[in-house]
Scaffold this motif. Structure first.
Motif, mmCIF file in Angstrom:
data_model
loop_
_atom_site.group_PDB
_atom_site.id
_atom_site.type_symbol
_atom_site.label_atom_id
_atom_site.label_comp_id
_atom_site.label_asym_id
_atom_site.label_seq_id
_atom_site.Cartn_x
_atom_site.Cartn_y
_atom_site.Cartn_z
ATOM 1 N N LEU A 147 0.824 -1.208 0.000
ATOM 2 C CA LEU A 147 0.000 0.000 0.000
ATOM 3 C C LEU A 147 0.860 1.261 0.000
ATOM 4 C CD1 LEU A 147 -2.735 -1.119 2.567
ATOM 5 C CD2 LEU A 147 -3.098 -0.690 0.126
ATOM 6 N N MET A 148 1.946 1.239 0.763
ATOM 7 C CA MET A 148 2.822 2.405 0.832
ATOM 8 C C MET A 148 3.560 2.633 -0.487
ATOM 9 S SD MET A 148 2.858 4.280 3.486
ATOM 10 C CE MET A 148 2.088 4.337 5.094
ATOM 11 N N ILE A 149 4.001 1.566 -1.128
ATOM 12 C CA ILE A 149 4.691 1.709 -2.420
ATOM 13 C C ILE A 149 3.774 2.375 -3.434
ATOM 14 C CG2 ILE A 149 5.659 0.431 -4.374
ATOM 15 C CD1 ILE A 149 6.634 -1.663 -2.317
ATOM 16 N N PHE A 150 2.540 1.913 -3.503
ATOM 17 C CA PHE A 150 1.598 2.454 -4.485
ATOM 18 C C PHE A 150 1.165 3.871 -4.117
ATOM 19 C CE2 PHE A 150 -2.780 2.956 -6.127
ATOM 20 C CZ PHE A 150 -2.507 2.827 -7.474
ATOM 21 N N ALA A 151 0.815 4.086 -2.844
ATOM 22 C CA ALA A 151 0.266 5.379 -2.426
ATOM 23 C C ALA A 151 1.312 6.479 -2.450
ATOM 24 C CB ALA A 151 -0.337 5.266 -1.024
#
Length: 459
Positions: A147-151
């Protein structure tokens, strides 16, 4: 559909979870944000020791570079537009309790950091994995990292680049594609330099951009100083009795001021969201609590300094009208234009560039830290190239939905971070008590290491 889901996720679930966690940590750590405020500055300004990692100041600068973004200019104005001056009071309240959450994040990030091939690694994914038994812990940590990579790494880069593109288009008439290419060219060498170069760059950029904005804001406030006390009165009155203000006819309620103030404040300083611990995990500290102190300063600078000056400029300039046509970032720009005249637009455009550019860099490396957690060093080149492509593509993309996707990913990742912190809170309290005892009763000879500190990884 994403917008409706975000509304349910953020209001009231995440607001209650974020605020409740901050209040819980404040009492658990005995108001550490007030007790150790002076110690936090001494630790932040200390010198870096030899060995891997970055200094406490470089870690703080990296976190501030990511935290102080477009939300400090546009978000604060949006909260005032919809929630009235009273929203500012609840921004301050949420930030005060958020400082305790930020302390807990950095404390655990330091406690569970590791060193691999001379490189310091750490972040929420590491303490999320430790908080829950396997394989649940590994699954939750992996989900958080994705989630952090994408967001942050991709969608976050797009929305920040769009902020730069819009502001420069309005102020200087530049085309979005030209701005996107220029921003990507500025980001590329820092991306490929690694976290150490980014930390060194942030140590220069963060104080410079913050100082530049503060000088402009203080100039405006100096020219409107007679309106500062009435503005503060409106903030206090609007927080508890908004109908007593002249804008009461706009239908603003205490609930509305509270909700918007807390939401915008937490989204601006990111306390409890799980982003800033990526920077603080890399800092050199003799005890995890020391870097926890430093992490609190990031929330303080973001909300009590930068965001507060923004709202005071708006309220003292007289451009705020309840239910008026000027809202959001345009309200901030109008506030500065009252005193700066035609220079108001270019000034805000330059500030937005620095704030958004620094957020792109900070968020990129937070995403890279999660990529390293999942895949080691593999795929970093592709990740960096993809981030630059996203910055360029923002000229061809409608970014309203990109903001919704960022809110969604951050909203799904934050509960994983907070639940892990709550589960590890007994250990965090033990570490805090251990360091408090060292400060209050200086050591005489050797002392037995506390059980919590015994879990610190070697290296």
């Amino acid at each position: 559909m994403i917008s409706r889901f975000n509304s349910l996720l953020w209001d009231p679930f995440l607001l209650i979870l974020l605020c409740g966690s901050g209040i819980y940590f404040t009492f658990l750590f005995r108001f550490v944000q007030a007790r150790r405020f002076g110690a936090a500055w001494r630790q932040a300004l200390g010198k870096k020791k030899g060995g891997p990692g970055v200094s406490s100041f470089q870690a703080l600068a990296s976190a501030v570079a990511a935290q102080v973004g477009a939300g400090n200019l546009a978000g604060a104005a949006a909260a005032i537009s919809a929630g009235g001056p009273g929203a500012v009071f609840w921004m301050w309240a949420s930030a005060f309790f958020g400082m305790a959450s930020s302390y807990a994040e950095a404390l655990m990030a330091q406690n569970y950091k590791t060193c691999r091939r001379g490189r310091v690694l750490g972040g929420p994914a590491y303490y999320i994995r430790a908080a829950f038994p396997s394989p649940l812990g590994r699954c939750l940590a992996g989900l958080f990292a994705l989630l952090m990579i994408f967001a942050l790494g991709f969608v976050g880069a797009m929305v920040q680049a769009n902020t730069i593109s819009d502001s420069f288009g309005a102020a200087f008439g530049l085309r979005p594609l030209s701005v996107g290419l220029a921003v990507a060219a500025l980001c590329l060498p820092v991306f490929w330099g690694g976290m150490e170069r980014m930390a060194s760059f942030s140590a220069k950029l963060a104080p410079a951009m913050t100082g530049f904005y503060l000088l402009g804001a203080l100039f405006v406030l100096a020219s409107r100083r007679q309106f500062i006390l009435p503005a503060l009165r409106d903030v206090a009155l609007g927080a508890f009795c908004p109908q007593a203000l002249a804008g009461g006819m706009a239908g603003i309620t205490v609930k509305q001021a509270f909700r918007l103030g807390v939401a915008r404040g937490l989204f601006s300083n990111e306390a409890g969201m799980g982003s800033a611990p990526h920077a603080h995990a890399l800092a050199q500290a003799d005890h995890p609590a020391q870097q926890g102190y430093v992490a609190m300063l990031g929330v303080f600078i973001d909300t009590f300094v930068v965001l507060t000056l923004t709202v005071l400029v708006i309220l003292t300039s007289g451009v705020y009208q309840p239910g008026g046509p000027v809202q959001g970032a345009a309200l901030t720009q109008a506030g500065f234009a009252v005193s700066l005249g035609p220079w108001g637009g270019p000034f805000i455009a330059c500030c937005l560039f620095f704030f958004a550019y620094s957020s792109i860099l900070g968020w990129h490396f937070f995403g890279a830290a999660n990529l390293r957690y999942l895949f080691g060093g593999r795929g970093l080149g592709l990740y960096r190239a993809g981030a630059c492509l996203c910055i360029v593509l923002v000229a061809l993309t409608q970014t309203g939905r990109m903001w919704e996707l960022t809110d969604l990913c951050m909203g799904l990742a934050a509960p994983l971070n907070l639940l892990a912190l709550l589960r590890l809170s007994p250990q965090a309290a033990a570490l805090t008590r251990d360091y408090d005892s060292r400060l209050e009763r200086p050591r005489r000879g050797k002392q037995k290491k506390s059980p919590a500190l015994a879990k610190l990884p070697k290296g």
